[in-house]
Write a protein that holds these residues in place. Structure first.
Motif, PDB file in Angstrom:
ATOM      1  N   ASN A   1      43.465   1.652  13.583  1.00  0.00           N
ATOM      2  CA  ASN A   1      42.155   2.166  13.949  1.00  0.00           C
ATOM      3  C   ASN A   1      42.018   2.409  15.444  1.00  0.00           C
ATOM      4  O   ASN A   1      40.992   2.074  16.045  1.00  0.00           O
ATOM      5  CB  ASN A   1      41.066   1.178  13.521  1.00  0.00           C
ATOM      6  N   TYR A   2      43.063   2.963  16.043  1.00  0.00           N
ATOM      7  CA  TYR A   2      43.011   3.278  17.472  1.00  0.00           C
ATOM      8  C   TYR A   2      41.849   4.253  17.696  1.00  0.00           C
ATOM      9  O   TYR A   2      41.668   5.203  16.930  1.00  0.00           O
ATOM     10  CB  TYR A   2      44.338   3.910  17.913  1.00  0.00           C
ATOM     11  N   PRO A   3      41.029   4.004  18.731  1.00  0.00           N
ATOM     12  CA  PRO A   3      39.850   4.866  18.918  1.00  0.00           C
ATOM     13  C   PRO A   3      40.222   6.270  19.421  1.00  0.00           C
ATOM     14  O   PRO A   3      40.294   6.508  20.613  1.00  0.00           O
ATOM     15  CB  PRO A   3      39.021   4.100  19.954  1.00  0.00           C
ATOM     16  N   VAL A   4      40.449   7.160  18.477  1.00  0.00           N
ATOM     17  CA  VAL A   4      40.876   8.529  18.795  1.00  0.00           C
ATOM     18  C   VAL A   4      39.647   9.446  18.843  1.00  0.00           C
ATOM     19  O   VAL A   4      38.925   9.569  17.858  1.00  0.00           O
ATOM     20  CB  VAL A   4      41.864   9.042  17.717  1.00  0.00           C
ATOM     21  N   LYS A   5      39.448  10.068  20.019  1.00  0.00           N
ATOM     22  CA  LYS A   5      38.352  11.055  20.141  1.00  0.00           C
ATOM     23  C   LYS A   5      38.843  12.391  19.606  1.00  0.00           C
ATOM     24  O   LYS A   5      38.146  13.089  18.881  1.00  0.00           O
ATOM     25  CB  LYS A   5      37.966  11.157  21.619  1.00  0.00           C
ATOM     26  N   SER A   6      40.100  12.725  20.006  1.00  0.00           N
ATOM     27  CA  SER A   6      40.731  13.957  19.510  1.00  0.00           C
ATOM     28  C   SER A   6      42.225  13.703  19.532  1.00  0.00           C
ATOM     29  O   SER A   6      42.698  12.838  20.270  1.00  0.00           O
ATOM     30  CB  SER A   6      40.394  15.125  20.438  1.00  0.00           C
ATOM     31  N   ILE A   7      42.966  14.452  18.720  1.00  0.00           N
ATOM     32  CA  ILE A   7      44.419  14.251  18.719  1.00  0.00           C
ATOM     33  C   ILE A   7      45.142  15.591  18.662  1.00  0.00           C
ATOM     34  O   ILE A   7      44.722  16.500  17.937  1.00  0.00           O
ATOM     35  CB  ILE A   7      44.867  13.304  17.579  1.00  0.00           C
TER      36      ILE A   7
ATOM     37  N   ALA B   1      59.593   0.767  18.038  1.00  0.00           N
ATOM     38  CA  ALA B   1      59.252   2.088  18.582  1.00  0.00           C
ATOM     39  C   ALA B   1      57.736   2.343  18.505  1.00  0.00           C
ATOM     40  O   ALA B   1      57.011   2.068  19.463  1.00  0.00           O
ATOM     41  CB  ALA B   1      60.025   3.184  17.849  1.00  0.00           C
ATOM     42  N   ALA B   2      57.251   2.830  17.346  1.00  0.00           N
ATOM     43  CA  ALA B   2      55.874   3.331  17.257  1.00  0.00           C
ATOM     44  C   ALA B   2      54.820   2.257  17.511  1.00  0.00           C
ATOM     45  O   ALA B   2      53.855   2.479  18.246  1.00  0.00           O
ATOM     46  CB  ALA B   2      55.654   3.961  15.884  1.00  0.00           C
ATOM     47  N   LEU B   3      54.981   1.088  16.899  1.00  0.00           N
ATOM     48  CA  LEU B   3      53.959   0.041  17.045  1.00  0.00           C
ATOM     49  C   LEU B   3      53.882  -0.450  18.491  1.00  0.00           C
ATOM     50  O   LEU B   3      52.792  -0.594  19.048  1.00  0.00           O
ATOM     51  CB  LEU B   3      54.260  -1.126  16.087  1.00  0.00           C
ATOM     52  N   ASN B   4      55.056  -0.688  19.104  1.00  0.00           N
ATOM     53  CA  ASN B   4      55.037  -1.167  20.498  1.00  0.00           C
ATOM     54  C   ASN B   4      54.339  -0.148  21.405  1.00  0.00           C
ATOM     55  O   ASN B   4      53.558  -0.511  22.287  1.00  0.00           O
ATOM     56  CB  ASN B   4      56.459  -1.437  20.994  1.00  0.00           C
ATOM     57  N   ALA B   5      54.591   1.151  21.142  1.00  0.00           N
ATOM     58  CA  ALA B   5      53.960   2.207  21.954  1.00  0.00           C
ATOM     59  C   ALA B   5      52.441   2.190  21.767  1.00  0.00           C
ATOM     60  O   ALA B   5      51.681   2.286  22.744  1.00  0.00           O
ATOM     61  CB  ALA B   5      54.536   3.572  21.574  1.00  0.00           C
ATOM     62  N   VAL B   6      51.981   2.041  20.530  1.00  0.00           N
ATOM     63  CA  VAL B   6      50.531   2.030  20.287  1.00  0.00           C
ATOM     64  C   VAL B   6      49.907   0.754  20.871  1.00  0.00           C
ATOM     65  O   VAL B   6      48.805   0.803  21.437  1.00  0.00           O
ATOM     66  CB  VAL B   6      50.220   2.186  18.773  1.00  0.00           C
ATOM     67  N   GLN B   7      50.623  -0.367  20.792  1.00  0.00           N
ATOM     68  CA  GLN B   7      50.096  -1.601  21.411  1.00  0.00           C
ATOM     69  C   GLN B   7      49.914  -1.414  22.915  1.00  0.00           C
ATOM     70  O   GLN B   7      48.949  -1.907  23.498  1.00  0.00           O
ATOM     71  CB  GLN B   7      51.067  -2.772  21.167  1.00  0.00           C
ATOM     72  N   ILE B   8      50.856  -0.707  23.551  1.00  0.00           N
ATOM     73  CA  ILE B   8      50.719  -0.424  24.989  1.00  0.00           C
ATOM     74  C   ILE B   8      49.477   0.438  25.210  1.00  0.00           C
ATOM     75  O   ILE B   8      48.652   0.155  26.091  1.00  0.00           O
ATOM     76  CB  ILE B   8      51.985   0.284  25.540  1.00  0.00           C
ATOM     77  N   ALA B   9      49.324   1.467  24.371  1.00  0.00           N
ATOM     78  CA  ALA B   9      48.149   2.361  24.508  1.00  0.00           C
ATOM     79  C   ALA B   9      46.850   1.566  24.331  1.00  0.00           C
ATOM     80  O   ALA B   9      45.851   1.845  25.005  1.00  0.00           O
ATOM     81  CB  ALA B   9      48.245   3.486  23.481  1.00  0.00           C
ATOM     82  N   GLU B  10      46.869   0.568  23.466  1.00  0.00           N
ATOM     83  CA  GLU B  10      45.664  -0.244  23.245  1.00  0.00           C
ATOM     84  C   GLU B  10      45.312  -1.043  24.498  1.00  0.00           C
ATOM     85  O   GLU B  10      44.147  -1.335  24.754  1.00  0.00           O
ATOM     86  CB  GLU B  10      45.890  -1.217  22.074  1.00  0.00           C
ATOM     87  N   LEU B  11      46.335  -1.421  25.272  1.00  0.00           N
ATOM     88  CA  LEU B  11      46.090  -2.234  26.467  1.00  0.00           C
ATOM     89  C   LEU B  11      45.568  -1.406  27.636  1.00  0.00           C
ATOM     90  O   LEU B  11      45.054  -1.945  28.606  1.00  0.00           O
ATOM     91  CB  LEU B  11      47.393  -2.924  26.896  1.00  0.00           C
ATOM     92  N   LEU B  12      45.744  -0.090  27.551  1.00  0.00           N
ATOM     93  CA  LEU B  12      45.407   0.761  28.722  1.00  0.00           C
ATOM     94  C   LEU B  12      43.916   0.713  29.035  1.00  0.00           C
ATOM     95  O   LEU B  12      43.097   0.807  28.161  1.00  0.00           O
ATOM     96  CB  LEU B  12      45.827   2.202  28.437  1.00  0.00           C
TER      97      LEU B  12
END
Ligand code: A2P
Length: 334
Positions: free
Chosen positions: A27-33, A323-334
């Motif tokens: 459920n990453y808060p995506v405004k647009s993709i 790969a994918a999960l670690n990248a999204v976890q980083i994005a969550e921390l931003l």
């Protein structure tokens, strides 16, 4: 978190598709993709949150108005386009090896060195898949007893080499079972019913006799753990497993750690699940780890050849935590 405008570069690839899946599941808060790939994917469409979205061709102007870009489109593409994105004030989380050892680029596993994200200049590198699952387990042991040396041998799944490699594994397995000669296009030798001690299969060995994957494990472990003194020896091997990298790890610590202490430390470690009951034949397996986000550790025992040594078996999904999960976890921390 305020919703972000996101781009996925390499959205049509194995890792790119997993990035979309993880963004959705967490459920990453995506405004647009924006989904980006090469000219070859012009006209393709991919599903995201119940919608079908068009794939666009990646260009230098793709990142205007984008806040976060997840890249998994190969090193050359990252080298060329990640600076364009950073220039347009977008933060790139890059899954390739292009930027990992750049001193100006943080190399991050959130459970280990989340704080390093702060000094990014628009690019954050996602580490090598085998290294991520290794350091998630090493860090809490290092904090408790200071690791001096690590010897690791990997048993790496074919999905780590991409979709074509998986097709080759299946075609070769069928051919061998039918008594035919397996055809090799992606790997230099048959991967079906075999183990190949050369990763990546396309790279020449270094002058020191190591592959680039082995050198990534050595150098990236030191950078992520923030300790150049840790000595690492790696042997990386491709095995005919679909998904899930396994690792046999021997480590030597400055302070002695008992098996019971290691169990206790690892059972509290973030992102780690201890599966270790030899009497019940319970230990981590690639088939069980595939599709899950955690790193599994078991077979924790004393290394009988060293007074302060431990032996472990570590398994994780190379496409998710690797790969994918670690990248999204980083994005969550931003
Ligand atoms: P495409 O599908 O258009 O080739 P994998 O590692 O599974 O092979 O995936 C690689 C990903 O990187 C794919 O999405 C691929 O897109 C993308 N890619 C490769 N080269 C480029 C490029 N030059 N520009 C943009 N995307 C690229």
């Amino acid at each position: 978190m305020t919703p972000k405008s996101v781009a996925v570069a390499g959205a049509t690839g194995l890792v790119g598709r997993h990035m979309l899946q993880v963004l959705e599941e967490r459920n990453y808060p995506v405004k647009s993709i924006k989904l980006l790939a090469s000219e070859r994917s012009r006209g393709k469409q991919l599903p995201f949150r119940g919608e079908t979205l068009p794939v666009e061709v990646l260009t230098e102007n793709s990142f205007r108005g984008i806040e976060v870009a997840l890249f998994s489109a190969g090193g050359g593409t990252s080298k060329k386009f990640a600076p364009c994105a950073a220039h347009d004030h977008c933060v790139v989380v890059d899954n390739s090896s292009a930027w990992r050892m750049d001193p100006k680029v943080p190399l991050v596993v959130p459970e280990v060195n989340a704080k390093d994200i702060k000094w990014n200049n628009g690019i954050i590198a996602n580490p090598n898949c085998s290294t991520i699952q290794l350091v998630v387990v090493l860090k809490p042991l290092h904090d408790a007893a200071k690791i001096e040396r690590v010897v690791v041998s990997t048993y790496q799944a074919v999905s780590g080499a991409g979709a074509k490699a998986l097709d080759e594994l299946l075609a070769q397995t069928k051919a061998v079972l039918e008594g035919k000669q397996p055809e090799c296009n992606v790997f230099p030798h048959p991967i079906a019913f075999n183990c190949i001690p050369q990763i990546p299969q396309s790279d020449a060995f270094g002058e020191n006799g190591y592959t680039s994957e082995e050198m990534k494990m050595i150098n990236e472990t030191k950078k992520i753990m923030g300790d150049d003194s840790i000595r690492v020896c790696a042997t990386t091997v491709r095995v005919p497993v679909h998904t899930g990298h396994s690792e046999s790890v021997n480590l030597e610590t400055e302070k002695k750690l008992s098996v019971a202490q290691a169990h206790e430390i690892l059972s509290k470690a973030p992102g780690v699940v201890v599966l270790d009951d030899p009497a019940k034949q319970l230990y981590p397996l690639a088939t069980e780890a595939a599709g899950k986000g955690e790193t599994f550790v078991g077979r924790i025992r004393e290394d009988l050849s060293h007074p302060r040594g431990l032996a472990l078996w570590i398994v994780s999904d190379n496409l998710l935590k690797g790969a994918a999960l670690n990248a999204v976890q980083i994005a969550e921390l931003l």
